[in-house]
Motif scaffolding. Structure first.
Motif, PDB file in Angstrom:
ATOM      1  N   HIS A  57     -22.938  40.075  -0.365  1.00 33.68           N
ATOM      2  CA  HIS A  57     -23.666  39.642   0.755  1.00 33.68           C
ATOM      3  C   HIS A  57     -23.881  37.954   0.572  1.00 33.68           C
ATOM      4  N   GLY A  58     -24.703  37.786  -0.762  1.00 38.73           N
ATOM      5  CA  GLY A  58     -25.119  36.558  -1.001  1.00 38.73           C
ATOM      6  C   GLY A  58     -24.046  35.473  -1.303  1.00 38.73           C
ATOM      7  N   ASN A  59     -23.184  35.823  -2.132  1.00 36.90           N
ATOM      8  CA  ASN A  59     -22.003  34.878  -2.596  1.00 36.90           C
ATOM      9  C   ASN A  59     -20.737  35.342  -2.146  1.00 36.90           C
ATOM     10  N   LYS A  60     -20.726  36.269  -1.146  1.00 35.18           N
ATOM     11  CA  LYS A  60     -19.318  36.706  -0.379  1.00 35.18           C
ATOM     12  C   LYS A  60     -18.248  36.971  -1.077  1.00 35.18           C
ATOM     13  N   ASN A  61     -18.574  37.663  -2.265  1.00 32.04           N
ATOM     14  CA  ASN A  61     -17.695  37.951  -3.226  1.00 32.04           C
ATOM     15  C   ASN A  61     -16.753  36.752  -3.742  1.00 32.04           C
ATOM     16  N   ASP A  62     -17.218  35.371  -4.007  1.00 34.68           N
ATOM     17  CA  ASP A  62     -16.593  34.346  -4.149  1.00 34.68           C
ATOM     18  C   ASP A  62     -16.893  34.364  -5.785  1.00 34.68           C
ATOM     19  N   GLU A  63     -15.717  34.598  -6.437  1.00 35.59           N
ATOM     20  CA  GLU A  63     -15.614  34.613  -8.029  1.00 35.59           C
ATOM     21  C   GLU A  63     -16.227  33.128  -8.544  1.00 35.59           C
ATOM     22  N   ASN A  64     -15.800  32.105  -7.774  1.00 37.12           N
ATOM     23  CA  ASN A  64     -16.424  30.781  -8.109  1.00 37.12           C
ATOM     24  C   ASN A  64     -17.881  30.403  -8.009  1.00 37.12           C
ATOM     25  N   LYS A  65     -18.600  31.647  -7.762  1.00 39.72           N
ATOM     26  CA  LYS A  65     -20.073  31.629  -7.510  1.00 39.72           C
ATOM     27  C   LYS A  65     -20.577  32.476  -8.712  1.00 39.72           C
TER      28      LYS A  65
END
Length: 128
Positions: A57-65
């Motif tokens: 939810h927080g990082n939207k599954n963005d592996e760059n985060k």
């Protein structure tokens, strides 16, 4: 609880596979801190749910985060801090999973479990 104070910190890519890494760290920290088995399981579940929320939810599954996890064992307590790079959310806007219209939903119980298992739970939006 242990008499000594110690800190363990992890930085994880936002990938749900990394929840397993945090689960292992949680097992080691709660064991080192001297919690009983039932308490360990509750703390570990709360951390597990928090990490899933931070990544999904927080990082939207963005592996760059990244997600940062910090355990601090103090003489009288264990403090756990989880930080993500998301936009934050209103904790009061989370639907109660025990209300009749939410009972059959397949998601939405993580915050409820965290609140149930931890003595204190806060969500804060950090200033950038």
């Amino acid at each position: 609880m242990t008499k000594d104070s110690s800190v363990v910190e992890l930085t994880l890519e936002s990938n749900l596979k990394n929840v397993e890494v945090a689960d292992e760290a949680s097992r080691r920290v709660t064991t080192t801190a001297g919690f009983e088995e039932d308490e360990r399981e509750q703390i570990e579940m709360a951390i597990h749910e928090s990490l899933i929320n931070a990544i999904w939810h927080g990082n939207k599954n963005d592996e760059n985060k990244r997600v940062w996890l910090r355990y601090q064992i103090l003489p009288d307590r264990l403090e756990v801090r989880i930080r993500d790079q998301g936009d934050g959310f209103d904790l009061e806007a989370i639907p109660n999973p025990l209300e009749e219209e939410n009972l059959l939903r397949v998601s939405g119980r993580g915050i409820f479990l965290i609140r149930t298992f931890m003595d204190e739970f806060r969500v804060e939006k950090l200033r950038e």
